[in-house]
Design a protein around this motif. Sequence first.
Motif, PDB file in Angstrom:
ATOM      1  N   GLY A  65       1.109   4.717 -10.426  1.00  0.00           N
ATOM      2  CA  GLY A  65      -0.081   3.900 -10.248  1.00  0.00           C
ATOM      3  C   GLY A  65      -0.264   2.952 -11.421  1.00  0.00           C
ATOM      4  O   GLY A  65       0.633   2.754 -12.233  1.00  0.00           O
TER       5      GLY A  65
ATOM      6  N   PRO B 116      -3.785   7.904  -2.906  1.00  0.00           N
ATOM      7  CA  PRO B 116      -2.663   8.241  -3.776  1.00  0.00           C
ATOM      8  C   PRO B 116      -2.062   9.596  -3.409  1.00  0.00           C
ATOM      9  O   PRO B 116      -2.776  10.567  -3.158  1.00  0.00           O
TER      10      PRO B 116
ATOM     11  N   ASP C 104      -0.250   6.131  -0.167  1.00  0.00           N
ATOM     12  CA  ASP C 104       0.095   5.378  -1.375  1.00  0.00           C
ATOM     13  C   ASP C 104       1.100   6.218  -2.150  1.00  0.00           C
ATOM     14  O   ASP C 104       0.769   7.264  -2.696  1.00  0.00           O
TER      15      ASP C 104
ATOM     16  N   LYS D 290      -5.334  -0.877 -10.091  1.00  0.00           N
ATOM     17  CA  LYS D 290      -5.723  -0.311  -8.800  1.00  0.00           C
ATOM     18  C   LYS D 290      -7.185   0.133  -8.796  1.00  0.00           C
ATOM     19  O   LYS D 290      -7.719   0.456  -7.748  1.00  0.00           O
TER      20      LYS D 290
ATOM     21  N   GLN E 296       0.798  -1.217   0.000  1.00  0.00           N
ATOM     22  CA  GLN E 296       0.000   0.000   0.000  1.00  0.00           C
ATOM     23  C   GLN E 296       0.838   1.277   0.000  1.00  0.00           C
ATOM     24  O   GLN E 296       0.323   2.338  -0.327  1.00  0.00           O
ATOM     25  N   SER E 297       2.105   1.196   0.388  1.00  0.00           N
ATOM     26  CA  SER E 297       2.871   2.428   0.527  1.00  0.00           C
ATOM     27  C   SER E 297       4.125   2.481  -0.338  1.00  0.00           C
ATOM     28  O   SER E 297       4.887   3.435  -0.239  1.00  0.00           O
TER      29      SER E 297
ATOM     30  N   ALA F 143      -5.129   4.324   2.099  1.00  0.00           N
ATOM     31  CA  ALA F 143      -4.024   4.359   1.133  1.00  0.00           C
ATOM     32  C   ALA F 143      -4.381   5.285  -0.021  1.00  0.00           C
ATOM     33  O   ALA F 143      -4.536   4.865  -1.160  1.00  0.00           O
TER      34      ALA F 143
END
Length: 164
Positions: free
Chosen positions: A120, A111, A115, A124, A56-57, A109
């Motif tokens: 990306g 963006p 995130d 997603k 997630q990160s 999370a």
Amino acid sequence: APDEVVATIAPGMGAATVEYIAIQGVMAGCYPEYLPVLIAAAEALGEKAFHLQAIQSTTNPSAVWLIVNGPAARWLEVNSGAGCLGPGAWANASLGRAVRLILLNIGHAWPGEMDKATQGQSAKYTMCCAENEAASPWPPLHVERGFDADASTVTIVEIGRAHV
């Protein structure tokens, strides 16, 4: 019970209660009978061995893929054939989207905030299919993982990150 905590979702460590999971499903367009799949998916996301915090990160374009096996896949009409990762299958799109909403709204999370993916990826948005068990020459994934052939299961897979 609606307030039962099913899992803790990283990176924000939000409590995925049955009610919050159901809300994400409704927002994604899921039918009520999809809820057991979403609860199982949330449980899998919360497993420490899955390393959701890293997924997630990361700055990589990692995404989560939901694979549905067994009778539930057939009963819910999760597409496992032609175009199963594309448009046209309501179950695939709404279940995958609900998982993403769980990651966003419960796991926080967002963006650009937690995130950190630099670009990306489209997976997603939604990433869900059933395994085409009938056409495969190999045992189904859930059987390989130790479940009975007539069991309904979900598998969560990380996709998109380069492993070297």
